[in-house]
Every structure is written in structure tokens, then in C-alpha cells.
Design a protein around this motif. Structure first.
Motif: not given
Ligand SMILES: Nc1ncnc2c1ncn2[C@@H]1O[C@H](COP(=O)(O)OP(=O)(O)OP(=O)(O)O)[C@@H](O)[C@H]1O
Length: 215
Positions: A33-36, A160-167, A191-202
Motif C-alpha cells: 500500500p502507498g508505494t509508487r 477517492p482511491f488507494e491505488w491510481l493506475l496510469m497507462d 493526501k490519500r496515502n495512496a500508491g500508483f502504478i504507472l506504465t511508460d516506454l522509457d
């Protein structure tokens, strides 16, 4: 809420993936939880496929995905809807805005889809931060791709979210606008103590990641 991926592999891509090294496919991996988390991969290697598995838009995979203690395949439609309103938010690669609604209406729709987290005035504040105040009244369909990407980012931050997914969320943005968007995303996740998962080419230098993975 922790996220666990267990031996997941997309069924249509399985023959191609068996010969490739990956930190995710056919592995056991936990996102705390809360990791990037950054997922880097070349075009066509399955970033969108993976994000759609996590959001449960697709389920043509082997293996298991656990959100907390629950295998996502076991969510009832009502649980899934609640999960998407309260626990996870998403910026789609293809953005998925309503082209005939204005930028503001696209964001407002998301704001009121659950007990609103923010007052309506927050839309203007975030738009100012990302430099899109002038196009808030404009139909999303005629906004530039970079403007649409910023609308989609603000829309995702309205709930609200605990995880944000970003493609690939910054694919149409210049460096300065990416820096501003990354700052807003960091602020909102903190603010939310939330994590996210981000995809990228580089690789990128906009965030400090806890996990840097190759798909
Ligand atoms: N439903 C499906 N059935 C069969 N193959 C599919 C399906 N969906 C996607 N693919 C294929 O899976 C591969 C990965 O697609 P995906 O969109 O996940 O890649 P990506 O890493 O997000 O690519 P990009 O960086 O170009 O957006 C592609 O070769 C695509 O053609």
C-alpha cells in the motif's frame, strides 16, 4: 490495500511471452500500500493489457490478481463498482473522455459518481495547476491530445482511491507540463496515502519509485 500478482500471463500472448524475461508475467509479486510502481516496457509488450487486467476490464489471463484478500475474479458486479469508486482510479492510455461533453463536464461526472470527495471549485484549482483553465468550457473532442490527457488526469484525481493506475499518462505532454502533472499526482497520492502504478516506454525522472519493473 496490498495488491498481489500471482503467475499471471495473458492467454493470447502466452506463446510469445514464455521466451521473454519479465518482472511481472508468470511471477509472484506484491505491491505494498502507498508505494509508487513504474512498469517500463517496449511498445506492444502488454502494458495496456496488464492495466486492464488490474482494473478488471479484461480477464483473459491465467494466474491470480488479489486486491487485498479478494481475487478480483470473485468480485460481484456491485463490489467491482464500489471498488472502482472508492479504491482504484485510472488514467486510460486512450483517455476515454466523452467527446461531446465539455472538459469540465467530463471531470464533474466523475466527481459526483460517489459521495464527492472535493467541492466543485477543486476542478478549477487543478485546471489552473495544469494550465487548462481556458479549455474547461470546450468540448473534450476538440481539445488537443495534451489537453485531453490533462483532463483525464484531473478526472482520475476527483475520486477517492488507494491505488491510481496510469497507462502512459504523459505521452502527449512536454516536459514542463509533465512536471506539473507529476507534482499534482504526487500531492494527491500523498493526501490519500495512496500508491500508483504507472506504465511508460522509457525511464523517467518525474517520480521516485519504490519498484521499477520491466514487463
Ligand atoms: N484481446 C487480444 N487478443 C490477442 N492479442 C491482443 C489482444 N489485446 C492485445 N493484444 C496484443 O497484445 C500485445 C500487447 O498489447 P498492449 O496494448 O497491451 O501493449 P502495450 O505494451 O500497451 O503497447 P503500446 O506501448 O504500444 O501501447 C499487442 O501485440 C496486441 O496486438
Amino acid at each position: 490495500m496490498q495488491l498481489q500478482i500471482q503467475q499471471v500471463v495473458p492467454i493470447p500472448l502466452k506463446p510469445n511471452l514464455l521466451n521473454r524475461q519479465s518482472d511481472i508475467w508468470l511471477k509472484g509479486i506484491t505491491f505494498l500500500p502507498g508505494t509508487r510502481v513504474k512498469i517500463k516496457a517496449a511498445s506492444g509488450t502488454g502494458k495496456t493489457t496488464f492495466i486492464h487486467f488490474l482494473y478488471h476490464l479484461r480477464n483473459d489471463y491465467e494466474g491470480n490478481i488479489f486486491w487485498g484478500d479478494t481475487d478480483i475474479q470473485n468480485f460481484t458486479p456491485a463490489q467491482l463498482a464500489q471498488h472502482r469508486q472508492q479504491k482504484i482510479s485510472i488514467v486510460f492510455q486512450d483517455l476515454r473522455l466523452f467527446p461531446n461533453l465539455t472538459a469540465r463536464e467530463n471531470i464533474e461526472l466523475k466527481r459526483v459518481m460517489q459521495q464527492p470527495l472535493y467541492p466543485e471549485s477543486t476542478i478549477k484549482e487543478m485546471a489552473e495547476q495544469l494550465g487548462i483553465t481556458k479549455i474547461l468550457h470546450q468540448r473534450a473532442g476538440i481539445c488537443s491530445y495534451g489537453e485531453q490527457q490533462r483532463i483525464a488526469i484531473i478526472r482520475a484525481l476527483m475520486q477517492p482511491f488507494e491505488w491510481l493506475l496510469m497507462d502512459e499518462p504523459f505521452s502527449h505532454l512536454d516536459q514542463e507540463n509533465t512536471r506539473k502533472a507529476a507534482a499534482l499526482i504526487t500531492e494527491e497520492c500523498n493526501k490519500r496515502n495512496a500508491g500508483f502504478i504507472l506504465t511508460d516506454l522509457d525511464d523517467d525522472h518525474y517520480f521516485t519509485y519504490h519498484q521499477n519493473l520491466v514487463l
